[in-house]
Structures are given as structure tokens and as C-alpha cells.
Design an enzyme around this catalytic site. Structure first.
Site, PDB file in Angstrom:
ATOM      1  CD  GLU A  50      -2.984  -1.346   2.035  1.00  0.00           C
ATOM      2  OE1 GLU A  50      -2.962  -0.816   3.147  1.00  0.00           O
ATOM      3  OE2 GLU A  50      -3.998  -1.854   1.508  1.00  0.00           O
ATOM      4  CE  LYS A  79       6.685   6.181   1.042  1.00  0.00           C
ATOM      5  NZ  LYS A  79       6.879   4.771   0.686  1.00  0.00           N
TER       6      LYS A  79
HETATM    7  C1  LIG Z   1       4.032  -8.054   4.004  1.00  0.00           C
HETATM    8  C2  LIG Z   1       4.104  -7.377   2.680  1.00  0.00           C
HETATM    9  C3  LIG Z   1       4.004  -5.995   2.603  1.00  0.00           C
HETATM   10  C4  LIG Z   1       4.120  -5.356   1.361  1.00  0.00           C
HETATM   11  N1  LIG Z   1       4.092  -3.993   1.302  1.00  0.00           N
HETATM   12  C5  LIG Z   1       4.360  -3.375   0.108  1.00  0.00           C
HETATM   13  C6  LIG Z   1       4.398  -1.967   0.012  1.00  0.00           C
HETATM   14  O1  LIG Z   1       4.142  -1.243   0.954  1.00  0.00           O
HETATM   15  N2  LIG Z   1       4.703  -1.432  -1.187  1.00  0.00           N
HETATM   16  C7  LIG Z   1       4.961  -2.186  -2.292  1.00  0.00           C
HETATM   17  O2  LIG Z   1       5.285  -1.642  -3.348  1.00  0.00           O
HETATM   18  N3  LIG Z   1       4.844  -3.517  -2.225  1.00  0.00           N
HETATM   19  C8  LIG Z   1       4.571  -4.128  -1.071  1.00  0.00           C
HETATM   20  N4  LIG Z   1       4.467  -5.482  -1.008  1.00  0.00           N
HETATM   21  C9  LIG Z   1       4.516  -6.238  -2.256  1.00  0.00           C
HETATM   22  C10 LIG Z   1       3.151  -6.152  -2.935  1.00  0.00           C
HETATM   23  O3  LIG Z   1       2.154  -6.613  -2.050  1.00  0.00           O
HETATM   24  C11 LIG Z   1       3.139  -6.982  -4.200  1.00  0.00           C
HETATM   25  O4  LIG Z   1       4.240  -6.650  -5.004  1.00  0.00           O
HETATM   26  C12 LIG Z   1       1.901  -6.711  -4.987  1.00  0.00           C
HETATM   27  O5  LIG Z   1       0.749  -6.833  -4.188  1.00  0.00           O
HETATM   28  C13 LIG Z   1       1.801  -7.650  -6.164  1.00  0.00           C
HETATM   29  O6  LIG Z   1       1.380  -8.919  -5.784  1.00  0.00           O
HETATM   30  P1  LIG Z   1       1.069  -9.939  -6.941  1.00  0.00           P
HETATM   31  O7  LIG Z   1       0.032  -9.348  -7.820  1.00  0.00           O
HETATM   32  O8  LIG Z   1       2.368 -10.314  -7.567  1.00  0.00           O
HETATM   33  O9  LIG Z   1       0.537 -11.217  -6.186  1.00  0.00           O
HETATM   34  P2  LIG Z   1      -0.918 -11.542  -5.464  1.00  0.00           P
HETATM   35  O10 LIG Z   1      -1.530 -10.335  -4.884  1.00  0.00           O
HETATM   36  O11 LIG Z   1      -0.588 -12.676  -4.573  1.00  0.00           O
HETATM   37  O12 LIG Z   1      -1.809 -12.019  -6.660  1.00  0.00           O
HETATM   38  C14 LIG Z   1      -1.706 -13.311  -7.200  1.00  0.00           C
HETATM   39  C15 LIG Z   1      -2.877 -13.552  -8.109  1.00  0.00           C
HETATM   40  O13 LIG Z   1      -2.724 -14.814  -8.740  1.00  0.00           O
HETATM   41  C16 LIG Z   1      -3.940 -15.513  -8.656  1.00  0.00           C
HETATM   42  N5  LIG Z   1      -3.670 -16.948  -8.716  1.00  0.00           N
HETATM   43  C17 LIG Z   1      -2.753 -17.669  -8.034  1.00  0.00           C
HETATM   44  N6  LIG Z   1      -2.838 -18.973  -8.364  1.00  0.00           N
HETATM   45  C18 LIG Z   1      -3.821 -19.064  -9.291  1.00  0.00           C
HETATM   46  C19 LIG Z   1      -4.399 -20.138 -10.012  1.00  0.00           C
HETATM   47  N7  LIG Z   1      -4.006 -21.407  -9.844  1.00  0.00           N
HETATM   48  N8  LIG Z   1      -5.389 -19.878 -10.887  1.00  0.00           N
HETATM   49  C20 LIG Z   1      -5.852 -18.594 -11.082  1.00  0.00           C
HETATM   50  N9  LIG Z   1      -5.346 -17.547 -10.420  1.00  0.00           N
HETATM   51  C21 LIG Z   1      -4.348 -17.795  -9.526  1.00  0.00           C
HETATM   52  C22 LIG Z   1      -4.534 -15.073  -7.327  1.00  0.00           C
HETATM   53  O14 LIG Z   1      -5.906 -15.329  -7.281  1.00  0.00           O
HETATM   54  C23 LIG Z   1      -4.223 -13.591  -7.391  1.00  0.00           C
HETATM   55  O15 LIG Z   1      -5.189 -12.926  -8.165  1.00  0.00           O
HETATM   56  C24 LIG Z   1       4.302  -6.140   0.194  1.00  0.00           C
HETATM   57  C25 LIG Z   1       4.340  -7.526   0.283  1.00  0.00           C
HETATM   58  C26 LIG Z   1       4.246  -8.149   1.501  1.00  0.00           C
HETATM   59  C27 LIG Z   1       4.293  -9.640   1.565  1.00  0.00           C
END
Ligand SMILES: Cc1cc2nc3c(=O)[nH]c(=O)nc-3n(C[C@H](O)[C@H](O)[C@H](O)COP(=O)(O)OP(=O)(O)OC[C@H]3O[C@@H](n4cnc5c(N)ncnc54)[C@H](O)[C@@H]3O)c2cc1C
Length: 504
Positions: A50, A79
Site C-alpha cells: 500500500e 507520501k
Molecule cells: C508483508 C508485505 C508488505 C508489502 N508492502 C508493500 C508496500 O508497501 N509497497 C509495495 O510496493 N509492495 C509491497 N508489497 C509487495 C506487494 O504486495 C506486491 O508486489 C503486490 O501486491 C503484487 O502482488 P502480486 O500481484 O504479484 O501477487 P498476489 O496479490 O498474490 O496475486 C496473485 C494472483 O494470482 C492468482 N492466482 C494464483 N494462483 C492461481 C491459479 N491457480 N489460478 C488462477 N489464479 C491464480 C490469485 O488469485 C491472485 O489474483 C508487500 C508484500 C508483503 C508480503
């Protein structure tokens, strides 16, 4: 000639990474491309992420997203930087602000002149010479004033956003669907590889539907459904340098006005974040399970909330590191599927953005030139490794010895490029930004000084400038910044005037 252009792209995952990729590809590639995104509500998203860095403004500009609308829709706030509490020593507090520190003078950066005066006891802490680091703690905020003179600090204010991660994904989903992206709700249960070269041919959904594409983008989160589970790309583990491997996240009620900065407070086994939004405050404790238990972490986190908790803490496990290839065959991994650096400097969303930009720059055709893939991978590795080193700096530059975690951090062996950067700065305050690394000199200088890495000398050319002139320069920067901050509205006033969100 046969058309070798890539026309069909499938994105797996509808978290921040998936929807950022969908929105940008739809906007930039335009009609003539089929972009499909598969996500599973049942699996859900990581639900955190966030706090951002100023680069996101460029992403929004390319997408022609209206800032006011964006902030309203995501319950966003602004920010100016990150306040680090208790990092160097217990009781310390410094801000890593975005934007400039003073201004270059002659051939040298401002901090070289400041160093001479500071060492003589004639200058304030470096934080007094940057608009962001003065305005943040005073709760002041505004965007750049279009009517300010070009040289005024108010003409070019560097800022980023805090936003609700779930609302951000929804916002980008609406944006993407309006530009032709097709969303499929469903779970990917199998990945089919071509027999001859191991490229991904299709993904199979639980519904029985088979989705074929020329290019697959893996945004499936930590598991790396395509890049790892199907293509077995491998992962480089950096836990020995960044030992935090868990986080507990919990929202709480707002108390008082939202701060225009993220706060990071060092704790016994890691650090706690605090991210103010319009409708709530996001909190989390990032910690090392080798040093403290989950129960201890939960007690610490819940004991340090501003207001009433709005949910039970949610536990997340991770391994800091990077995928050995970010792009393997016809699959590009973005977001958590590509690697993970803890959110100490809010860099993950930036890395998604830069991965998308890199992919657009190095867009292949159906032949998937190895040259393009190798360039993508080397640039991406360089970028994340330099950010990793910047994060390690925060841990290694501590004087804390009060817990096994901090003793481990201060004693660990660090990557040589980081050791070299610290040596150079300690010697005489010099820093060189390598190629396209993300953080600029001002970021490194603020964190190094904020954590007591003090240069032993300053640049000899500083002595070519009369002392009076240096004092005039340094004082005028401080006075101008103080006057500008005085004139700024508070963050709460700015939001109320321009971008207050409707209650949820
Ligand atoms: C504790 C923590 C704090 C963070 N704070 C920050 C921050 O302040 N600032 C920042 O820039 N980043 C932060 N991040 C990183 C940030 O959260 C991620 O980079 C961002 O949310 C992107 O996540 P994502 O889309 O890669 O994965 P996810 O949000 O995990 O999305 C994965 C997607 O894949 C789908 N999926 C998975 N398997 C399947 C399947 N078999 N079939 C269909 N769909 C599937 C899920 O449903 C979901 O839609 C933080 C991370 C963590 C762990």
C-alpha cells in the site's frame, strides 16, 4: 511475409501485478491484441502493498489516469518519504525523503558543502535542507505549485501515494476492462508445455477451458505458477542478507490526521510499518522467524497500533530473493512471482512497473529472440540487486545490539558492491549511481547519514569556495525551505480540498 507479431497474451493473476500489467499492455499495445487475465477469487490476492515511490506517477501519466480520481477511488493519501524510527540507535528518528537535498553548486552536490559546515558544528542535520524531510514531520503537503518560480522548492515536489491495495486492483480492473482486457474467473489447474522446446502452449482452467497464447505473464504471486511450478526456473535465496521471512498485517482505525509519510519502526525482531489511508491505517510487523516467535510478533504489533484493530492480524510467509530468470521461454514473471524484497523502501510495486516498461521496450515477436530475453534478465537482476543492497544498508548500518536479530544484522557479511559503496561514502562522502539503478544519491546519502555513517572528509574542491559563500548557500537553502513549508497546507487540508474519498 508471415506476421510474427505477438497478438495473444494471457496474464495469470489479478493482484496488483496482474492488473498493472493488463492496464499498461491494453493502453500501450491497443486494439489488435487479445489480452486475457485469469484470476481466482477463491485463492485471493496477497492483500498488502500500500506504499509506493514517486515513479508510480509516471505509470499513471502513461495510462492517463487522473490523479484526483485515482486518490479518491483508492482511499489514497500522499507520501513525501519514509520516517525511520530506532534504526541506527534506539531513540533515533530520520526521514528518507523523496526529491532533492539543497541543490548542486558548481560541480558538487549540496551535501559536500554541508559536510564541511556540519563537521565544524555550523550546520543542522541534513534533514533541514530538503523540503520533504521538513514538511513530512510537520504534517504538511501539497503537490507542485504551477505558479511558483522554477527555482522554488514548491515548483517541483517529489511525492508518492499510499492506497488501499484491494481498491487499487479494482480500479485498474475497471480501467483494463474498459480497454478490452477480458477477465476470466477461474483456477488454473494445469500448464501445457510444447514438446519440442518447452515453451508454454496453454493453461487449463478447472472449468475445462484451455487458454492458448503466444506470451504468458505470470502474476500468480509467491508460488510462481508458470515460472516456477511449470518451468522450474529456480530461485536465488537472499535470506542470509535479509533475514525477515514473515509478516503480520493488520488494519486499524485512524487516530489524528494522516501523516504524509510511511513510518518504519525498528523492533526487536524486524520492523513495523504504518501506512495512513483516508479510511484506515495499515500496519504490519516484518520479522525474522529465526529470531522471534509469531506470538511475540503479534503481541508487539497489536501493542503498537494507533487505534482499534479492525481485523485479526494476517500472517504472510516469504523468502527474500529473486527468480533465476525473470523471463524464461515465453513467460515473463512480474510481482511476487518474480521475486521478493521486503517492503522496507516500498519497492515491489515499482519493480512491477519497471518490469512492464522493460517488457514493452524489449517486446519480442513469436521467435522470442534470446538476445532480448537475456537483456531483460540482466537488467532486471541488476535493478533488484541494487535495491537489495540499499535495503541491506538499513540493517547493517545499525549500532543496535539489543537483540539477537540486530546482532546478526550488524555482524553479517554484505555483498561487495554495497561494502564498496559504504567505504567510498565513509571516506569522503562520494557516491556514484550505477547505470540505471533505482535509488539516487539523495536516497543513499540520507540513509547513510541517518544511520550514522559519517564521512571522514569532504571533497577537496569545497575548500576552493570561500567559507562565507558556503555558509550563505547552506543557510539560504534552510531558510527558503522553512519558508516554503510554512506556506504549505497540512496534508489533511490538502486532501479535504482536493481529493477526499467517499466513505466506504
Ligand atoms: C508483508 C508485505 C508488505 C508489502 N508492502 C508493500 C508496500 O508497501 N509497497 C509495495 O510496493 N509492495 C509491497 N508489497 C509487495 C506487494 O504486495 C506486491 O508486489 C503486490 O501486491 C503484487 O502482488 P502480486 O500481484 O504479484 O501477487 P498476489 O496479490 O498474490 O496475486 C496473485 C494472483 O494470482 C492468482 N492466482 C494464483 N494462483 C492461481 C491459479 N491457480 N489460478 C488462477 N489464479 C491464480 C490469485 O488469485 C491472485 O489474483 C508487500 C508484500 C508483503 C508480503
Amino acid at each position: 511475409m508471415t506476421d510474427r507479431h505477438i497478438r495473444n497474451i494471457v496474464i495469470i493473476g489479478g493482484g496488483t501485478a496482474g492488473w498493472m500489467a493488463a492496464a499498461a499492455l491494453a493502453k500501450v499495445l491497443g486494439p489488435g491484441h487479445s489480452i486475457r487475465l485469469v484470476e481466482s477469487e477463491e485463492i485471493g490476492t496477497v492483500g498488502v502493498g500500500e506504499a509506493t515511490v514517486p515513479h508510480l506517477k509516471l505509470f499513471n501519466q502513461i495510462l492517463e489516469i487522473d490523479e484526483v480520481e485515482f486518490v479518491k477511488q483508492t482511499q489514497g493519501t500522499f507520501k513525501l518519504g519514509i520516517e525511520f524510527v530506532d534504526w541506527g540507535r534506539i531513540g533515533d528518528r530520520y526521514v528518507h525523503g523523496f526529491g532533492s537535498i539543497g541543490h548542486d553548486y558548481g560541480l558538487l552536490p549540496f551535501h559536500q558543502y554541508w559536510l564541511k559546515l556540519f563537521r565544524a558544528g555550523k550546520a543542522a542535520d541534513i534533514g533541514a535542507y530538503s523540503l520533504n524531510t521538513v514538511a513530512g514531520p510537520r504534517g504538511k503537503f501539497m503537490t507542485s505549485a504551477s505558479d511558483a518560480p522554477a527555482h522554488s522548492p514548491l515548483a517541483n515536489i517529489a511525492y508518492a501515494y499510499h492506497f488501499d491495495a484491494g481498491l487499487y486492483a479494482k480500479y485498474l480492473r475497471r480501467y483494463s476492462e474498459a480497454r478490452g482486457v477480458q477477465r476470466t474467473e477461474g483456477r488454473v489447474v494445469d500448464v501445457l508445455l510444447r514438446a519440442d522446446d518447452g515453451f508454454i502452449e496453454a493453461v487449463m482452467l478447472q472449468s475445462g477451458e484451455k487458454l492458448q497464447a503466444e506470451l504468458f505473464i505470470d502474476c500468480s504471486g509467491f508460488r510462481g505458477l508458470l515460472i516456477e511450478e511449470a518451468l522450474h526456473t529456480g530461485y536465488e535465496d537472499w535470506t542470509h542478507w535479509l533475514p525477515c521471512d514473515r509478516a503480520l498485517a493488520v488494519p486499524c482505525e485512524n487516530v489524528g490526521a494522516p501523516t504524509p509519510f510511511t513510518r518504519s519502526t525498528a523492533r526487536a525482531g524486524g520492523w513495523q510499518w504504518r501506512i495512513p489511508l483516508q479510511h484506515r491505517t495499515g500496519n504490519g510487523y516484518v520479522y525474522s522467524s529465526a529470531h522471534i516467535s509469531d506470538e511475540e510478533a503479534a503481541l508487539t504489533l497489536m501493542g503498537h497500533l494507533d487505534g482499534r484493530a479492525l481485523a485479526d492480524p494476517r500472517k504472510l510467509k516469504f523468502t527474500t530473493g529473486m527468480r533465476k530468470k525473470f523471463w524464461n521461454k515465453n513467460c515473463v514473471a512480474l510481482g511476487l512471482a518474480s521475486g521478493f524484497l521486503e517492503p522496507l523502501e516500498s519497492t515491489s510495486i515499482y519493480l512491477i512497473q519497471s518490469g512492464i516498461a522493460r517488457l514493452l521496450n524489449l517486446m519480442p515477436d513469436r521467435d522470442f529472440s534470446r538476445v532480448l530475453i537475456e537483456r531483460y534478465n540482466s537488467q532486471a537482476a541488476f535493478e533488484i540487486e541494487r535495491i537489495r543492497d540499499f535495503l541491506i544498508l538499513h540493517y547493517v548500518a545499525t549500532e543496535r545490539r539489543d537483540s539477537s536479530f540486530w546482532r546478526y544484522c550488524s555482524d553479517m557479511t554484505i555483498p561487495e558492491p554495497l561494502a564498496d559503496t559504504i567505504r567510498l561514502f565513509k571516506d569522503s562522502g562520494r557516491f556514484f549511481r550505477n547505470a540505471e539503478e533505482m535509488f539516487a544519491i539523495t536516497s543513499w546519502v540520507q540513509v547513510m547519514l541517518g544511520q550514522h555513517i559519517e564521512p571522514q572528509h569532504y571533497h577537496p574542491a569545497v575548500d576552493l569556495v570561500p567559507d562565507q559563500e558556503i555558509a550563505g548557500l547552506v543557510d539560504s537553502v534552510k531558510n527558503v525551505i522553512a519558508a516554503c513549508v510554512e506556506a504549505m497546507p497540512t496534508h489533511a487540508q490538502f486532501i479535504a480540498r482536493h481529493c477526499a474519498a467517499a466513505p466506504l
